[in-house]
Structure formats: C-alpha cells, structure tokens
Write an enzyme that holds these catalytic residues in place. Structure first.
Site, mmCIF file in Angstrom:
data_model
loop_
_atom_site.group_PDB
_atom_site.id
_atom_site.type_symbol
_atom_site.label_atom_id
_atom_site.label_comp_id
_atom_site.label_asym_id
_atom_site.label_seq_id
_atom_site.Cartn_x
_atom_site.Cartn_y
_atom_site.Cartn_z
ATOM 1 N N ASP A 92 0.840 -1.193 0.000
ATOM 2 C CA ASP A 92 0.000 0.000 0.000
ATOM 3 C C ASP A 92 0.877 1.246 0.000
ATOM 4 O O ASP A 92 2.043 1.217 0.425
ATOM 5 C CB ASP A 92 -0.968 0.004 1.180
ATOM 6 C CG ASP A 92 -0.279 -0.026 2.536
ATOM 7 O OD1 ASP A 92 0.746 -0.746 2.656
ATOM 8 O OD2 ASP A 92 -0.743 0.638 3.471
ATOM 9 N N GLU A 156 0.216 -1.132 5.840
ATOM 10 C CA GLU A 156 1.268 -0.549 6.668
ATOM 11 C C GLU A 156 1.038 0.936 6.881
ATOM 12 O O GLU A 156 1.348 1.478 7.946
ATOM 13 C CB GLU A 156 2.636 -0.783 6.013
ATOM 14 C CG GLU A 156 3.828 -0.467 6.918
ATOM 15 C CD GLU A 156 4.263 0.991 6.913
ATOM 16 O OE1 GLU A 156 5.052 1.389 7.783
ATOM 17 O OE2 GLU A 156 3.812 1.757 6.022
#
Length: 411
Positions: A92, A156
């Site tokens: 991400d 994350e």
C-alpha cells in the site's frame, strides 16, 4: 559515501533488470491506502502471487480484511536444517495528493536521469521487488540451509493490520530474524521511534460571541493546550534523554479544531486537539501519556474547559543489538557489496517491524532502497542503481544469516 562496488559478491547472480521492471509494474498500480477504501492492495497482491507462482514458490494469500490481502511465501533452501529469515515489505502507498504538483505522472513509473519516479518508488515498492529478486537469486545460486519467509503485507500506511495478522499466525513463532525493506538511505536501522496518537476532546459551554463571559471556550483551551504540549515535550526530553540514533521524544500538535466557519458569532461547545507523539527506546509510554494528560487538563481548566483523552494508537520504540545475527548479516553483506561498512541509524517513524517485534517478539532490522526522507512527498523516486544494490545485499545477507545456523532460541 557509497562508491562503486569494489568487493562484488561471488556465486550469486541477480537479475537487476527484472527487479527494476517489477518495481515499475508495482508503481503503475494505484494502491492508495485511503480512509474507507476497499480492495486497496489486491492488484499488487495478484501481481506478487503470479510471480511467486512463476518461481514455483509455496505461498498463501491471506485476506486480512475484505480486499486487503497479505501474500506470504516460504522458500525452503533445500540445504538442510537452519534458521528462518523473513523479508518484509508492504504494497500500500499514501495518496499522491494533487497530481498537478508532480513533475511526473505519479503512476507512470518513468525512468529519467537514473531515477525511477512515482508514488511508492521508495516507500516501498522497490524494496518489495529487491527482496523478492534477492531471494530468487540466492535460490538459483544453489541450496542453502534453513528457509526464507517473504511477507508482502497490507495496510502498513494505516493501522498495520497486515503485520498484526501475520504476528498472530503460527508461522511468526518460527522466525529467527526479520529484515524490513523500508527506505533508509543505506543506513542499517537498529532502532525505530515509537508512536502515540492522541485525541484531546474538549468540552466547554456554547455562547454568543458578543457575550464570551457566558461561555467556556474550547478554542481558547485548545490554544493553551498547544503551549502545554511544548512543556510536556521539554519534560520528556529531560526525563528520557537522547538516543544516539533516534534523538529525543517529540510531542507535536497536528490538529486544532473548533467552531463552525459559517457561525463566526458563536462560541462552540466542543473542540479537538490531535497530538502525534514520537518516542525513543527506553520511553515509558504510560508515564508520558499521564504527563500529557495532566498538562492538558491543567491548561484547559484555566478556561473552564474539560478534557477527555483518547489513545488512538500506541506503538513502542524498538531496538535490536548491533551484534544480533540478523544485523551482522546485513552489515557483512553491505560491506561485501559496497566495500565499506554501513552507518547505523534509526527509523524516524514506525514500520511493520514495530508490530512484529511488539506482538510476536521478532528481532527486526530496517534497511532498504530509497532516501530516508523522500517517502510521502511529491516527485517520489528511487535511484535505479539502488534497486540492484539492495537486491545483491539482501541475497548476501540471507546467505550470511542462514549459514551461521543461529536459531531464535540462541539469538
């Protein structure tokens, strides 16, 4: 200073072009971790899974929450018993913001002037590509003892749900060391600052702006709390000292909200101060939060306003000894590739490694391609040569760590 490679590794041939191309493929996927977004990492997870299939690796796709998968591969070295090393990265990214502010297409993955440009180039799609191709190179060089886990995790940039899910898995208990491949500008980061996110919710009394004496103004209280947070930081700097790499504790107001822009003649009843706290190894979070609470309550009380403190997130500062086997493996590999030892440093924020250490007790070290300060900025880039360099270092670090035969109970 990182000169050209003077001590090339032997026996491990990497496919640098493939690692660069895979980084480009990942960047072209807009995997932005936005509030309320679903199916964020799915395209990148599919791409990673297809590559693992091509390599013949055993892997599992674990949907942590709908549309948010982890991809976990286990590569057996077929060289007998040995420890288990994990490489970790996430797919991400944060938003690109205003695309017009960029000088390149944020998702074009353009190579120009020796740099690969795009959102996630440094943070951290180049790290994901380098760790995958580093492990592939080691595997193709011949058998090695033990095994390697590749954790390509989700979320994350949010609440680290991917790392939390993996830390709770049975496989996590079998890992002896973790290399987190976040961008750190050639530093081997043996420590990472902790993070505490706080909401200070203010309650006063609504009144007419012409009669402030009839109200209790949370905006005034908020301003005084901001000043009080500076006093809390000064206290923390003295109380917890300075870390050689991580610096000192910071207490930073990030949100100050109250009132309605369409009602400029109204004193509001409620307000909010948001606080970002960064800590260093050895910081007592409970003691620090209590200090912040007391400072905020005392400041707000001068305006007749009450404060409710909510802990949104609490991540500890972590540290690993510089002589730990996973650190020693990285240092030896870096020196082999670059001809000189790397500097040690600290991660200025937190990484998935923070959660892996906190929740599963895993020893983690952070080292990856890209500048330490380029993450989350416009015109994000990674030097193309770094992708090959880190791929080599990862392959050499894995070989060094795994051939030492160090198990978790011995570390």
């Amino acid at each position: 200073m990182h000169a050209a490679q003077t001590h090339p590794p032997t026996g491990i041939a990497i496919d640098e072009a493939a690692a660069v191309a895979f980084t480009q493929d990942l960047i072209r996927l807009r995997t932005v971790n936005a509030t309320g977004a679903t199916d964020v990492e799915r395209p990148a997870a599919d791409l990673v899974a297809a590559l693992f299939t091509e390599f013949g690796w055993q892997y599992e796709v674990v949907e942590v929450t709908p549309g948010r998968p982890n991809v976990i591969a286990v590569v057996d070295g077929k060289g007998g018993e040995g420890p288990t090393l994990m490489f970790e990265g996430h797919t991400d990214v944060v938003t690109e913001g205003d695309p017009a502010a960029w000088s390149v297409d944020p998702y074009g993955a353009e190579i120009r002037d020796g740099k690969l440009w795009g959102r996630g180039a440094a943070d951290m799609k180049s790290g994901v590509a380098a760790m995958i191709y580093g492990v592939r190179a080691l595997q193709q060089a011949g058998p090695f003892p033990g095994r390697i886990v590749l954790g390509v995790l989700c979320d994350e940039e949010g609440m680290m749900l991917g790392a939390k899910a993996f830390a709770a898995s049975p496989l996590a208990a079998e890992i002896d060391g973790v290399i987190v491949c976040e961008p750190e500008g050639y530093e081997v980061c043996t420590s990472a600052r902790g993070g505490i996110r706080l909401r200070l919710e203010l309650t006063g009394v609504m009144a007419h702006g012409a009669m402030p004496q009839e109200g209790k103004n949370p905006i005034v209280a908020g301003a005084r709390i901001v000043e009080a947070l500076g006093r809390a930081q000064t206290w923390a700097e003295v109380r917890f000292g300075t870390h050689p790499h991580a610096g000192s504790v910071t207490v930073t107001p990030t949100v100050l909200h109250g009132g309605d822009p369409d009602q400029l003649n109204v004193i509001p009843a409620h307000g909010l101060v948001g606080v970002d706290v960064r800590t260093i190894p050895g910081t007592d979070h409970a003691e620090l939060i209590a200090r912040i609470r007391n400072e905020a309550e005392e400041a707000a009380a001068t305006a007749g306003v009450t404060v409710g403190l909510t802990i949104v997130d609490d991540r500890p500062a972590i540290e690993i000894p510089e002589d730990h086997p996973v650190v020693a493996g990285l240092v030896a590999a870096h020196e082999r590739v670059h001809g000189s030892p790397p500097p040690f440093g600290a991660v200025p924020g937190t990484t998935d490694g923070t959660v892996l250490t906190r929740d599963a007790g895993l020893p983690t070290v952070v080292y990856g391609p890209g500048g330490k300060w380029i993450a989350h900025q416009k015109d994000e880039y990674v030097e193309v040569r770094e992708i090959g360099e880190y791929t080599r270092v990862y392959a050499e670090a894995a070989r060094h760590f795994l051939t030492q035969g160090v198990h978790r109970d011995d570390a």
